[in-house]
Design a protein around this motif. Structure first.
Motif, PDB file in Angstrom:
ATOM      1  N   VAL A  92       0.814  -1.224   0.000  1.00 23.21           N
ATOM      2  CA  VAL A  92       0.000   0.000   0.000  1.00 23.21           C
ATOM      3  C   VAL A  92       0.845   1.271   0.000  1.00 23.21           C
ATOM      4  O   VAL A  92       0.298   2.376   0.062  1.00 23.21           O
ATOM      5  CB  VAL A  92      -0.958   0.009   1.211  1.00 23.21           C
ATOM      6  N   MET A  93       2.150   1.153  -0.071  1.00 23.57           N
ATOM      7  CA  MET A  93       2.989   2.345  -0.121  1.00 23.57           C
ATOM      8  C   MET A  93       2.636   3.188  -1.340  1.00 23.57           C
ATOM      9  O   MET A  93       2.440   2.647  -2.432  1.00 23.57           O
ATOM     10  CB  MET A  93       4.469   1.952  -0.200  1.00 23.57           C
ATOM     11  N   PRO A  94       2.556   4.497  -1.170  1.00 25.13           N
ATOM     12  CA  PRO A  94       2.234   5.353  -2.329  1.00 25.13           C
ATOM     13  C   PRO A  94       3.340   5.342  -3.378  1.00 25.13           C
ATOM     14  O   PRO A  94       3.088   5.528  -4.561  1.00 25.13           O
ATOM     15  CB  PRO A  94       2.077   6.730  -1.710  1.00 25.13           C
ATOM     16  N   LEU A  95       4.549   5.102  -2.911  1.00 25.84           N
ATOM     17  CA  LEU A  95       5.684   5.057  -3.824  1.00 25.84           C
ATOM     18  C   LEU A  95       6.783   4.219  -3.178  1.00 25.84           C
ATOM     19  O   LEU A  95       6.957   4.249  -1.971  1.00 25.84           O
ATOM     20  CB  LEU A  95       6.220   6.476  -4.084  1.00 25.84           C
ATOM     21  N   ARG A  96       7.460   3.442  -4.015  1.00 23.57           N
ATOM     22  CA  ARG A  96       8.547   2.613  -3.489  1.00 23.57           C
ATOM     23  C   ARG A  96       9.852   3.047  -4.119  1.00 23.57           C
ATOM     24  O   ARG A  96       9.890   3.336  -5.321  1.00 23.57           O
ATOM     25  CB  ARG A  96       8.314   1.132  -3.813  1.00 23.57           C
ATOM     26  N   ASP A  97      10.907   3.052  -3.319  1.00 18.41           N
ATOM     27  CA  ASP A  97      12.229   3.260  -3.884  1.00 18.41           C
ATOM     28  C   ASP A  97      13.046   1.978  -3.705  1.00 18.41           C
ATOM     29  O   ASP A  97      12.562   0.987  -3.152  1.00 18.41           O
ATOM     30  CB  ASP A  97      12.922   4.472  -3.240  1.00 18.41           C
ATOM     31  N   ILE A  98      14.270   1.994  -4.183  1.00 17.41           N
ATOM     32  CA  ILE A  98      15.096   0.775  -4.105  1.00 17.41           C
ATOM     33  C   ILE A  98      15.315   0.363  -2.656  1.00 17.41           C
ATOM     34  O   ILE A  98      15.321  -0.826  -2.334  1.00 17.41           O
ATOM     35  CB  ILE A  98      16.447   1.009  -4.826  1.00 17.41           C
ATOM     36  N   ASN A 102      14.629  -3.284  -1.156  1.00 16.33           N
ATOM     37  CA  ASN A 102      15.717  -4.021  -0.495  1.00 16.33           C
ATOM     38  C   ASN A 102      15.329  -4.442   0.915  1.00 16.33           C
ATOM     39  O   ASN A 102      15.631  -5.554   1.369  1.00 16.33           O
ATOM     40  CB  ASN A 102      16.984  -3.164  -0.434  1.00 16.33           C
ATOM     41  N   SER A 103      14.652  -3.539   1.646  1.00 11.67           N
ATOM     42  CA  SER A 103      14.229  -3.843   3.010  1.00 11.67           C
ATOM     43  C   SER A 103      13.233  -4.997   3.031  1.00 11.67           C
ATOM     44  O   SER A 103      13.305  -5.888   3.888  1.00 11.67           O
ATOM     45  CB  SER A 103      13.613  -2.601   3.651  1.00 11.67           C
ATOM     46  N   MET A 104      12.312  -4.983   2.067  1.00 14.12           N
ATOM     47  CA  MET A 104      11.305  -6.040   2.010  1.00 14.12           C
ATOM     48  C   MET A 104      11.932  -7.386   1.669  1.00 14.12           C
ATOM     49  O   MET A 104      11.595  -8.424   2.255  1.00 14.12           O
ATOM     50  CB  MET A 104      10.243  -5.669   0.967  1.00 14.12           C
ATOM     51  N   ILE A 105      12.876  -7.379   0.730  1.00 15.62           N
ATOM     52  CA  ILE A 105      13.549  -8.635   0.344  1.00 15.62           C
ATOM     53  C   ILE A 105      14.359  -9.193   1.516  1.00 15.62           C
ATOM     54  O   ILE A 105      14.291 -10.383   1.826  1.00 15.62           O
ATOM     55  CB  ILE A 105      14.447  -8.394  -0.885  1.00 15.62           C
ATOM     56  N   TRP A 118      12.838 -14.185  -3.503  1.00 19.79           N
ATOM     57  CA  TRP A 118      13.229 -14.402  -4.906  1.00 19.79           C
ATOM     58  C   TRP A 118      12.214 -13.777  -5.864  1.00 19.79           C
ATOM     59  O   TRP A 118      12.577 -13.142  -6.858  1.00 19.79           O
ATOM     60  CB  TRP A 118      13.370 -15.902  -5.136  1.00 19.79           C
ATOM     61  N   LYS A 119      10.921 -13.950  -5.562  1.00 16.35           N
ATOM     62  CA  LYS A 119       9.865 -13.393  -6.411  1.00 16.35           C
ATOM     63  C   LYS A 119       9.925 -11.867  -6.425  1.00 16.35           C
ATOM     64  O   LYS A 119       9.841 -11.233  -7.491  1.00 16.35           O
ATOM     65  CB  LYS A 119       8.502 -13.876  -5.911  1.00 16.35           C
ATOM     66  N   LEU A 120      10.092 -11.282  -5.240  1.00 14.68           N
ATOM     67  CA  LEU A 120      10.161  -9.819  -5.164  1.00 14.68           C
ATOM     68  C   LEU A 120      11.389  -9.285  -5.892  1.00 14.68           C
ATOM     69  O   LEU A 120      11.326  -8.235  -6.545  1.00 14.68           O
ATOM     70  CB  LEU A 120      10.182  -9.384  -3.694  1.00 14.68           C
ATOM     71  N   PHE A 121      12.499  -9.999  -5.771  1.00 11.49           N
ATOM     72  CA  PHE A 121      13.722  -9.561  -6.454  1.00 11.49           C
ATOM     73  C   PHE A 121      13.499  -9.467  -7.959  1.00 11.49           C
ATOM     74  O   PHE A 121      13.951  -8.518  -8.610  1.00 11.49           O
ATOM     75  CB  PHE A 121      14.859 -10.538  -6.138  1.00 11.49           C
ATOM     76  N   HIS A 122      12.793 -10.448  -8.508  1.00 15.25           N
ATOM     77  CA  HIS A 122      12.540 -10.424  -9.951  1.00 15.25           C
ATOM     78  C   HIS A 122      11.476  -9.412 -10.352  1.00 15.25           C
ATOM     79  O   HIS A 122      11.386  -9.046 -11.524  1.00 15.25           O
ATOM     80  CB  HIS A 122      12.161 -11.828 -10.428  1.00 15.25           C
ATOM     81  N   GLU A 123      10.663  -8.950  -9.387  1.00 12.19           N
ATOM     82  CA  GLU A 123       9.663  -7.929  -9.685  1.00 12.19           C
ATOM     83  C   GLU A 123      10.227  -6.513  -9.584  1.00 12.19           C
ATOM     84  O   GLU A 123       9.567  -5.547  -9.984  1.00 12.19           O
ATOM     85  CB  GLU A 123       8.470  -8.070  -8.736  1.00 12.19           C
ATOM     86  N   MET A 124      11.408  -6.355  -9.036  1.00 17.77           N
ATOM     87  CA  MET A 124      11.991  -5.024  -8.841  1.00 17.77           C
ATOM     88  C   MET A 124      12.149  -4.293 -10.171  1.00 17.77           C
ATOM     89  O   MET A 124      12.731  -4.842 -11.111  1.00 17.77           O
ATOM     90  CB  MET A 124      13.370  -5.127  -8.171  1.00 17.77           C
ATOM     91  N   PRO A 125      11.690  -3.045 -10.233  1.00 18.67           N
ATOM     92  CA  PRO A 125      11.895  -2.281 -11.484  1.00 18.67           C
ATOM     93  C   PRO A 125      13.350  -1.871 -11.670  1.00 18.67           C
ATOM     94  O   PRO A 125      13.853  -1.804 -12.789  1.00 18.67           O
ATOM     95  CB  PRO A 125      10.982  -1.064 -11.310  1.00 18.67           C
ATOM     96  N   TRP A 132      21.490  -6.702  -5.119  1.00 12.80           N
ATOM     97  CA  TRP A 132      22.184  -7.929  -5.528  1.00 12.80           C
ATOM     98  C   TRP A 132      22.872  -8.597  -4.333  1.00 12.80           C
ATOM     99  O   TRP A 132      22.809  -9.814  -4.168  1.00 12.80           O
ATOM    100  CB  TRP A 132      23.217  -7.605  -6.609  1.00 12.80           C
ATOM    101  N   THR A 133      23.503  -7.787  -3.496  1.00 11.95           N
ATOM    102  CA  THR A 133      24.208  -8.340  -2.340  1.00 11.95           C
ATOM    103  C   THR A 133      23.226  -8.977  -1.360  1.00 11.95           C
ATOM    104  O   THR A 133      23.499 -10.040  -0.778  1.00 11.95           O
ATOM    105  CB  THR A 133      25.012  -7.231  -1.631  1.00 11.95           C
ATOM    106  N   THR A 134      22.060  -8.360  -1.177  1.00 10.03           N
ATOM    107  CA  THR A 134      21.039  -8.910  -0.280  1.00 10.03           C
ATOM    108  C   THR A 134      20.560 -10.273  -0.758  1.00 10.03           C
ATOM    109  O   THR A 134      20.432 -11.213   0.049  1.00 10.03           O
ATOM    110  CB  THR A 134      19.839  -7.940  -0.184  1.00 10.03           C
TER     111      THR A 134
END
Length: 699
Positions: A92-98, A102-105, A118-125, A132-134
């Motif tokens: 529900v965040m109005p906007l997401r940044d990297i 990263n925090s969610m992953i 893994w799924k979220l990593f591949h969804e990252m814009p 990558w390190t995470t």
């Protein structure tokens, strides 16, 4: 892999957990910078103190949280293992940044859900080097080193942290050679790189290489951190290298790290492993505040140095200080109870385990099974085992070995069958326990079957101790020629243990010729092995070959080999009372001898006659009778009857094999006095009840 619920469904499920999102990021910015800073401070305080619910109550009051506040709250949820709440808030965040991605992953990995990460990593814009390190760190953490490796080499750019991450991943998964190669290829190294390699080499069994790296690091002028020093001290403890360790200790003090937990704990362990436990104690006392880690290190140190009374003293002192032990502390304290064969103290620690909420901890429960088994209380060991909600291979091995040593061979074999039902694969220790069970119960055919299973197990290697058990099974049952043939065809080279098993069988069956051959093999392998001389001498004595006895004993004297005197001991109220044959040093000597004489008269009423063949001295019959009457185990049993509570079990330990006469006498004593007597000799436990022994008179 978990499917992500739709955004709409997540909003309905968790609508009360967060404020309504703004329609634009501009609205979110209506909070002044001053207010944002205040909210951040409040949220940070609650999250840092693990009060996530209070942080949530604060968060829902914020009129328009910015992206950083959302990210903080996501991190708070994942820290509290509330992955569903974190995922909703992320959605529900109005906007997401990297940073929020990263925090969610990272949170998914922290909460044990690598599939979702893994799924979220591949969804990252967009991804940065931290992303990558995470994912590399996370995949390695869950044992997916192959995936981590591909990700690392697929990174568009790598910073030093990324290289360090892959080095740590290799070390954590036992691939220290690959880690070393990567370390040597690094374009830039920092102190974290060096520390990772030092710790990695030490954890993977190459402590000397770890210390060489520390020297190289110093030579290049790189300043160690407290973590570097802690890893180096651990390597010195494992080497052990006392001289270099003292130098590191001096460097720790000079750098101002001596008060830090990890370095001080490592120093305690280092000195203990180098058998300088007084220095460990001094380091411990110099700490302003003791915690569970430093206490555990000190207790472990006393145990390593064989000072188990002091280990248990420190453990109880720790409890009185109000510090809650961890699983390692409990297990180490239980190990000391095993070493002291002190069942009463083991039971008290069991009570402390229950009181402090460790009643489901697998590590601690396994230690309890071992403690009860090794103290001769297999019934309570089985209660602990049967009450376990989960078990691992150590659990099964512990109870199988315990049953084998305590005369429950059929149960040990039944447990092995049950183990396979739960798809737990046996290892070398499992098979050793099974073979021991067969050896102690005349199960010759089953022993052959177990050994054949061992030979056919591709993942389990045959060790000399397995072969020694098989020789014992064959030899003890009188199949001495087959035992000799087995040794000749063994898949591994026979060692002293194998030949001693054969020699012990010759003692039971009075086979002088095979005994001579077995003893000669032992003399060639280990000329100073005292047990081989004593066994051979006893075999000669039982055959009346007194000249050979004299020659064997002369050989012992010429080689400086001293026979260890037989002794028995009993522990009551944390005090240990030890006896030797004919001992008159106890304060209750008169009462003890009077009790032995009374028992002797009672036994004769049951038809007991002294078995003179078990006194192997070239003396007259009267002296033999006196010696047998006051053997150490009989004195210990008499003492136990005098000072223990009526009806309680008497537990006696002996350093040598119990003689046949004492075995027969104590078996009858259990019937005369109506008490259970547990006797542990150098081979196994004997449980005497109502005139019967758990060994079935076969030991």
């Amino acid at each position: 892999m978990r499917k992500l619920p739709s955004p709409l469904r997540r909003r309905r499920l968790f609508s009360t957990l967060s404020p309504e999102p703004s329609n634009s990021f501009t609205v979110a910015n209506t909070c002044s910078n001053k207010n944002i800073a205040r909210w951040k401070s409040i949220l940070s305080h609650h999250i840092r103190n693990s009060d996530v619910e209070e942080a949530r109550r604060v968060f829902v009051q914020i009129p328009a949280p910015d992206i950083h506040l959302y990210t903080m709250m996501i991190a708070g949820y994942t820290k509290d293992n509330r992955i569903a709440d974190a995922l909703h808030l992320f959605d529900v965040m109005p906007l997401r940044d990297i940073a929020s991605w990263n925090s969610m992953i990272k949170g998914c990995f922290d909460c044990g859900d690598p599939g979702l990460a893994w799924k979220l990593f591949h969804e990252m814009p967009d991804r940065n080097v931290i992303s990558w390190t995470t994912i590399v760190n996370g995949m390695a953490k869950f044992g997916r080193i192959d995936v981590a490796e591909k990700l690392f080499y697929g990174m568009p750019c790598r910073d030093t942290a990324a290289w360090n991450s892959m080095i740590t991943a290799y070390c954590d998964n036992g691939r220290v050679h690959d880690a070393q190669m990567l370390f040597e290829r690094m374009p830039h190294r920092n102190v974290i790189s060096w520390t990772a390699m030092i710790a990695g080499h030490d954890r993977n069994g190459d402590s000397s290489m770890a210390l060489r790296l520390l020297r190289q690091m110093w030579t290049r002028g790189i300043k160690p951190t407290s973590s570097t020093f802690a890893s180096a001290l651990t390597a010195c403890a494992n080497s052990p290298d006392p001289i270099f360790g003292v130098q590191i200790h001096a460097a720790v003090v000079k750098a101002g790290y001596s008060a830090e937990n990890f370095t001080s704990t490592s120093m305690i362990t280092f000195y203990a492993n180098c058998y300088q436990i007084e220095s460990s104690s001094e380091v411990f006392k110099q700490k302003d505040v003791q915690n569970v880690y430093s206490w555990t290190a000190l207790i472990t140190g006393y145990g390593v140095n064989g000072r188990h009374e002091e280990a248990l003293h420190e453990f109880h002192k720790m409890l009185r200080s109000g510090i809650v032990p961890n699983q390692s502390t409990f297990s180490i304290a239980l190990n000391s109870c095993c070493a002291l064969e002190d069942l009463d103290r083991g039971k008290r620690i069991h009570a402390a385990v229950m009181k402090r909420g460790f009643y489901r901890d697998l590590f601690v429960l396994n230690s309890l099974v071992v403690t009860y088994s090794k103290c001769g209380d297999i019934e309570d060991g089985l209660k602990v085992f049967n009450g376990m909600s989960e078990r691992n291979l150590v659990s099964w091995n512990s109870i199988i070995a315990g049953c084998a040593q305590n005369g429950h061979a059929s149960l040990a074999l039944h447990l092995f069958d049950e183990m396979s039902v739960f798809s737990v694969k046996p290892d070398e220790i499992t098979f050793l326990g099974l073979l021991t069970a067969c050896s102690h119960s005349r199960m010759i055919a089953r022993g052959r079957q177990v050994f054949q299973m061992l030979k056919e197990s591709p993942s389990v290697g045959i060790r000399p101790e397995h072969c020694a058990s098989m020789v014992d099974i064959l030899g003890r049952s009188g199949n001495l020629d087959e035992a000799v043939e087995f040794i000749r065809e063994m898949p591994v080279r026979p060692n002293v243990m194998v030949w001693l098993a054969l020699l012990g069988a010759c003692r039971l069956h009075s086979n002088v010729e095979i005994a001579r051959r077995a003893a000669l093999e032992i003399f060639n392998l280990d000329p100073c092995n005292s047990a081989s001389y004593i066994l051979l001498s006893n075999i000669y004595a039982s055959a009346g070959k007194w000249n050979d006895v004299a020659q064997t004993r002369a050989m012992m004297r010429s080689r400086g080999i001293v026979k260890i005197p037989g002794s028995s001991w009993i522990t009551i109220c944390e005090s240990r009372y030890e006896f030797i044959c004919g001992d008159r040093s106890n304060a209750l000597t008169a009462e003890i001898y009077e009790k032995v004489d009374w028992l002797d008269e009672k036994l004769k009423e049951y038809g007991y006659t002294r078995e003179m063949a078990f006194d192997l001295h070239d003396v007259d019959e009267e002296q033999k009778e006196y010696s047998l009457k006051y053997h150490s185990e009989k004195l210990a049993v008499a003492f136990g009857l005098l000072i223990s509570a009526n009806g309680s079990t008497i537990r006696v330990m002996k350093n040598l094999r119990v003689c046949g006469d004492c075995h027969s006498a104590i078996r009858l004593i259990s019937k005369v006095v109506g008490r259970t007597i547990v006797l542990r000799d150098s081979s196994r436990f004997h449980h005497f009840r109502d005139g019967l022994c758990s060994c079935g008179d076969y030991w």
